[in-house]
Scaffold this active site. Structure first.
Site, mmCIF file in Angstrom:
data_model
loop_
_atom_site.group_PDB
_atom_site.id
_atom_site.type_symbol
_atom_site.label_atom_id
_atom_site.label_comp_id
_atom_site.label_asym_id
_atom_site.label_seq_id
_atom_site.Cartn_x
_atom_site.Cartn_y
_atom_site.Cartn_z
ATOM 1 N N ARG B 94 0.840 -1.207 0.000
ATOM 2 C CA ARG B 94 0.000 0.000 0.000
ATOM 3 C C ARG B 94 0.873 1.253 0.000
ATOM 4 O O ARG B 94 0.564 2.228 -0.689
ATOM 5 C CB ARG B 94 -0.963 -0.020 1.193
ATOM 6 C CG ARG B 94 -2.144 0.923 1.089
ATOM 7 C CD ARG B 94 -1.870 2.290 1.695
ATOM 8 N NE ARG B 94 -1.362 2.152 3.044
ATOM 9 C CZ ARG B 94 -0.361 2.856 3.543
ATOM 10 N NH1 ARG B 94 0.251 3.774 2.837
ATOM 11 N NH2 ARG B 94 0.069 2.631 4.778
ATOM 12 N N SER B 142 9.299 15.262 12.658
ATOM 13 C CA SER B 142 7.961 15.792 12.920
ATOM 14 C C SER B 142 7.871 17.292 12.630
ATOM 15 O O SER B 142 6.785 17.816 12.406
ATOM 16 C CB SER B 142 7.578 15.544 14.384
ATOM 17 O OG SER B 142 7.526 14.159 14.623
ATOM 18 N N GLN B 283 -13.671 -16.602 27.455
ATOM 19 C CA GLN B 283 -14.152 -15.218 27.526
ATOM 20 C C GLN B 283 -13.049 -14.206 27.214
ATOM 21 O O GLN B 283 -13.297 -13.173 26.585
ATOM 22 C CB GLN B 283 -14.750 -14.936 28.902
ATOM 23 C CG GLN B 283 -16.052 -15.697 29.103
ATOM 24 C CD GLN B 283 -16.676 -15.451 30.455
ATOM 25 O OE1 GLN B 283 -16.050 -14.852 31.337
ATOM 26 N NE2 GLN B 283 -17.882 -15.913 30.642
ATOM 27 N N GLU B 367 4.045 9.877 8.141
ATOM 28 C CA GLU B 367 2.921 10.750 7.766
ATOM 29 C C GLU B 367 2.296 11.404 8.992
ATOM 30 O O GLU B 367 1.087 11.509 9.100
ATOM 31 C CB GLU B 367 1.841 9.931 7.045
ATOM 32 C CG GLU B 367 2.341 9.214 5.838
ATOM 33 C CD GLU B 367 2.313 10.087 4.601
ATOM 34 O OE1 GLU B 367 1.710 11.161 4.644
ATOM 35 O OE2 GLU B 367 2.940 9.679 3.612
ATOM 36 N N HIS B 370 1.554 9.455 15.761
ATOM 37 C CA HIS B 370 0.335 9.446 16.572
ATOM 38 C C HIS B 370 0.264 10.714 17.440
ATOM 39 O O HIS B 370 -0.776 11.370 17.532
ATOM 40 C CB HIS B 370 0.369 8.195 17.455
ATOM 41 C CG HIS B 370 -0.893 7.961 18.226
ATOM 42 N ND1 HIS B 370 -2.019 7.419 17.651
ATOM 43 C CD2 HIS B 370 -1.212 8.207 19.522
ATOM 44 C CE1 HIS B 370 -2.981 7.335 18.560
ATOM 45 N NE2 HIS B 370 -2.506 7.805 19.699
#
Ligand SMILES: Cc1cc2nc3c(=O)[nH]c(=O)nc-3n(C[C@H](O)[C@H](O)[C@H](O)COP(=O)(O)OP(=O)(O)OC[C@H]3O[C@@H](n4cnc5c(N)ncnc54)[C@H](O)[C@@H]3O)c2cc1C
Lengths: 257, 388
Positions: B94, B142, B283, B367, B370
Site C-alpha cells: 500500500r 515531525s 471469555q 505521515e 500518533h
C-alpha cells in the site's frame, strides 16, 4: 468480427447451499453469485480474438435480474456490449429449452463466432453451447485450447483424452467451447469499470421469444443432498474364518480387490 | 433476523455504490492471485516486488483518484477501498501505491506546470516511472519546517544541497519530489535519478515495512534546470497538503491490515483446542474479538463518511488526522491481539499478524506520528497550538 460469449452466473464456489422448499433448486436468499468459472476463459479468449481481429465482443447472459452484476463485470473486463435475456422465474433448467431461448434471442445478431466456457459449475450439463450451434445450424467444437482466425474460417486445436489433441478447421460462423485454465483471465481495470456503465445492455424478455418454457425435454423432479450412511460390521469367528469373510467383503462388497 | 456478517457488522457494504464494490472486487482478486503468494518471500528478503509496478499501472491503481493525464478520476471512496485491499496483504505494498499517487503524482498535478504534468503523470500512471517524496531529514522529522536542505539559484537552474532520510521508494525512483528551501521558502523540485549530485542509498536493518524500499537521499551540489521547480509550490503548506492526501489513504489502508489480522486470528481460535475446547470459546479471547469487531466497524463507518466529505470538497485536514490517528492505533492493537491469539505460531511468518503488527509500527509513525496528530486534534479542540 462479431463475437458472442455465452456467460452464466452461478453460486459462488464456497457458498453454503440450502435447498428450496420444493426441492427443485437452492434457496437463493443468502447466496452470492459469480461468473461461472470456466466462462472466464471463454471471455478471455473472446477478448483476445477480438483484439487481434478488430472484433467486438457481446456478452450473452440468461437469468434473473441478479445476473446484471456479472454482465457488468464482463463489460468491465473489456467486452463491448451485452444482451440480457431476462428470465425472472428461471422457468426451465432443461438445457434444450434454454438453448432454444438463447438461440432465438441471438439469431438475428449474425455473430461470426460464439464462444462458451466448458460447462457450468451449477448443473454441469456442458450442452447448452452445442445445442445452440445445432439450432442455429453452425459447426461446433468443444474443449478448444487454441484458435486461429483464417479467411472465413477458424482453425482450432481440441483437447482429447489421454494426452491427444485434434486439429480442425471450421467454416465461420461457428461455436466453440473453450477449455479452462489456458489463458490468463483479465482483471477488470479501474477504467474498464468506469466505462462499463456506459456500454449498452439490451434487455430481452425470455417470455417474448415464442419458446415454450414449460414443457422441456426433461423436468427436474427433485434435488437432494447426498445421504451420508456409515455402518460398522464386526466379523466374528477364528482367524481363518475372519480372513476369508474379509476377503469376500473386500472382493464383492467394497470391490477393491 | 439473520445475524450480521462479522466482517461487516453494520452493513458498510450497503453504503457503497456498485462501482465502488466492483473496484474493491477487482483489486481483491488481483491481490490474492498476484501478491499474496509472494509477499512472505519479499518481506523476508527485505525487498519491494518491483515487478508489480506495471500491473498496478495497467489496473489503474496509480493516481487513481486524479483525473486526466492518464488517470481515471475515481472517487475517493473507491480509492480508499483500493488502499484497504492492498494493505490487507501488506502495508509496504500500500505504501508504494500511496507514495506514487498521493505524494508524487498529486504534487505534480497540483503544483506542476502543464509541461511537467504531461511529461511525468502519464508515465507515473502506467508504472513505467516510479517516484518518491523527500521531505523528512535526519534532524527534522515531525517538524519539517526546520529543514536544512537548500536550493540556490544558479545560472539556468538551481543547485541543491542536503540530505533526506526514510524516503519510501527512493532507490527505485526515476523521479524524486524533493522539498528544499529556496530563499527561505519551502519549494518542491523534480529531480530525475540520473542527475549528477543525486544519490539514493537503501537503508538496511528494518524490522518493519520490509517489503518496501526505504532509502536515504544525498544531494551534493545537485544542479537541476529551471523547469525542475514545481512552480505553484509555495511554503510548507504545499508538502503538507500532499500528506493530507496520503494520510487519507493510510486511514483506509490500515483497515485492511486490521481485517487480515481479525480474520486470521478468528479462524485460528475456532480451530485451536486447549483445555478441551476451542480457544475461541474462552471469555478472554472473545473479549479480544469483541474489541476488534467494534473497532473495525467504527473504522468502516468513519471512513465512508470521510470519503464522501472528500468527494464533496468538504474534508478538513484535521478530520484526516483523526482518522489516521485512530485507525493506525486501533489497527496496531488488533494486530497485536491477533498475534497473541495465535500463541507461539503468531511469531512465525506463516501467519500474517506479526508482520502486520511490525508494519503498523512504521505506519503509526510516518505521515505524522500518533502524537503529532494528537496535537492537531488538540489544537482543533482548544484553539491553542501545542507545537510552538
Ligand atoms: C518506513 C518509513 C517510511 C517513510 N517514508 C517517508 C517518505 O517517503 N518521505 C518522507 O519524507 N518521510 C518518510 N518517513 C519519515 C516519517 O514521516 C518520519 O519518521 C516521521 O515524520 C517522524 O519523524 P522522526 O522519525 O524524525 O521522529 P521525531 O520527529 O524525532 O519524533 C520522535 C518521537 O517524538 C515525538 N514527538 C515529536 N515532536 C513532538 C511533540 N511536539 N509533542 C509530542 N511528541 C513529539 C514523536 O511523536 C515521536 O514519538 C518514513 C518513515 C518510515 C519509518
Amino acid at each position: 468480427m462479431k463475437i458472442a460469449i455465452l456467460l452464466k452466473q452461478v453460486p459462488v464456489k464456497d457458498a453454503t447451499l440450502e435447498l428450496s422448499g420444493d426441492n427443485t433448486w437452492i434457496d437463493e436468499d443468502d447466496v452470492q453469485f459469480e461468473i461461472n468459472d470456466s466462462d472466464h476463459y471463454g471471455l478471455a479468449e473472446a477478448l483476445n480474438i477480438a483484439k487481434a481481429n478488430d472484433g467486438e465482443v457481446t456478452v450473452v447472459t440468461m437469468g434473473p435480474d441478479r445476473v446484471k452484476d456479472s454482465i457488468k463485470q464482463a463489460l468491465a473486463k473489456g467486452a463491448h456490449k451485452a444482451i440480457h435475456i431476462d428470465d425472472e422465474e428461471m422457468s426451465s433448467t432443461d438445457p434444450l429449452t434454454r438453448a432454444k431461448v438463447i438461440a432465438e434471442a441471438i439469431k438475428d445478431e449474425n455473430f461470426d463466432l460464439i464462444l462458451s466456457g466448458l460447462q457450468s459449475d451449477d448443473f454441469g450439463y456442458g450442452q447448452t453451447g452445442v445445442l445452440i450451434a445445432e439450432i442455429l445450424g453452425m459447426p461446433h467444437a468443444t474443449l478448444v485450447v487454441e484458435t486461429e482466425i483464417l479467411e472465413g474460417k477458424i482453425k482450432v486445436k481440441r483437447e482429447l483424452e489421454g494426452g491427444w489433441f485434434q486439429n480442425a478447421e471450421l467454416p465461420l460462423p461457428a461455436l466453440l467451447s473453450i477449455q479452462s485454465g489456458l489463458t490468463d483471465i483479465p482483471y477488470a481495470t479501474i477504467k474498464g469499470i468506469m466505462m462499463a456503465k456506459k456500454k449498452p445492455v439490451a434487455e430481452v424478455d425470455a417470455d417474448d421469444l415464442g419458446v415454450d418454457l414449460d414443457t422441456g425435454a426433461f423436468k427436474l423432479q427433485k434435488i437432494y443432498t447426498p445421504v451420508k450412511s456409515k455402518e460398522t460390521v464386526v466379523l466374528d469367528g477364528d482367524a481363518d474364518s475372519i480372513v476369508s469373510q474379509l476377503i469376500d467383503k473386500l472382493k464383492n462388497e467394497a470391490k477393491v480387490l | 433476523m439473520q445475524s450480521p456478517s462479522v466482517h461487516d457488522f453494520f452493513d458498510f457494504n450497503s453504503l457503497l455504490s456498485d462501482e465502488e464494490r466492483q473496484v474493491r472486487e477487482s483489486v481483491r482478486e488481483f491481490v490474492s492471485s498476484e501478491i499474496q503468494p509472494v509477499i512472505r518471500d519479499y518481506y523476508r528478503k527485505g525487498e519491494f516486488p518491483r515487478h508489480l509496478a506495471k500491473p498496478f499501472g495497467e489496473l489503474g491503481l496509480l493516481g487513481s483518484n486524479l483525473d486526466g493525464y492518464g488517470c481515471p478520476g475515481l472517487n475517493n471512496v473507491a480509492y480508499g477501498l483500493i488502499m484497504t485491499e492492498l494493505e490487507y496483504c501488506d502495508s509496504g505494498i500500500r505504501s508504494f501505491v500511496s507514495v506514487q499517487g498521493a505524494l508524487v503524482m498529486y504534487p505534480i498535478y497540483s503544483f506542476g506546470s502543464e509541461e511537467q504534468k504531461k511529461k511525468y503523470l502519464p508515465k507515473l500512471a502506467t508504472g513505467e516511472m516510479i517516484g518518491c517524496f523527500g521531505l523528512t531529514e535526519p534532524d527534522y522529522g515531525s517538524d519539517p519546517s526546520g529543514m536544512i536542505t537548500r536550493a540556490e539559484k544558479v545560472d539556468g537552474g538551481y543547485k541543491l544541497n542536503g540530505r533526506k532520510m526514510w524516503i519510501t521508494n527512493a532507490s527505485l525512483a526515476d523521479v524524486a519530489v524533493v522539498w528544499a528551501k529556496l530563499d527561505g521558502v519551502v519549494r518542491g523540485f523534480l529531480i530525475e535519478k540520473k542527475t549528477q549530485g543525486f544519490t539514493a542509498k537503501p537503508m538496511h536493518g528494518k524490522l518493519s515495512l520490509r517489503a518496501s524500499d526505504t532509502s536515504e537521499i544525498l544531494l551534493d551540489d545537485c544542479v537541476v534546470s529551471e523547469d525542475a521547480l514545481l512552480p505553484k509550490s509555495a511554503g510548507l503548506k504545499s508538502p503538507l497538503s500532499c500528506l493530507t492526501q496520503a494520510r487519507y489513504g493510510i486511514a483506509w489502508g490500515v483497515m485492511g491490515a486490521a481485517l487480515a489480522c481479525f480474520n486470521e486470528s478468528l479462524e485460528y481460535a475456532k480451530g485451536r483446542i486447549m483445555f478441551d475446547k476451542p480457544i475461541a470459546g474462552f471469555q478472554l479471547t472473545q473479549n479480544k474479538f469483541a474489541e476488534m469487531m467494534t473497532e473495525i466497524t467504527k473504522m468502516q463507518l468513519l471512513l465512508v463518511q470521510l470519503g464522501r466529505l472528500k468527494d464533496a470538497g468538504k474534508m478538513h485536514h484535521a478530520q484526516v488526522s483523526l482518522a489516521k490517528r485512530n485507525n493506525c492505533y486501533q489497527a496496531l492493537q488488533i494486530a497485536r491481539s491477533g498475534r497473541e491469539i495465535l500463541g507461539a505460531n503468531g511469531i512465525m511468518d506463516d501467519y500474517v499478524c506479526m508482520r502486520h503488527a511490525a508494519n503498523l509500527e512504521s505506519v503509526i509513525t510516518y505521515e505524522g506520528t500518533h502524537e503529532i496528530h494528537t496535537l492537531v486534534l488538540g489544537q482543533s479542540a482548544t484553539g491553542i497550538s501545542a507545537f510552538q
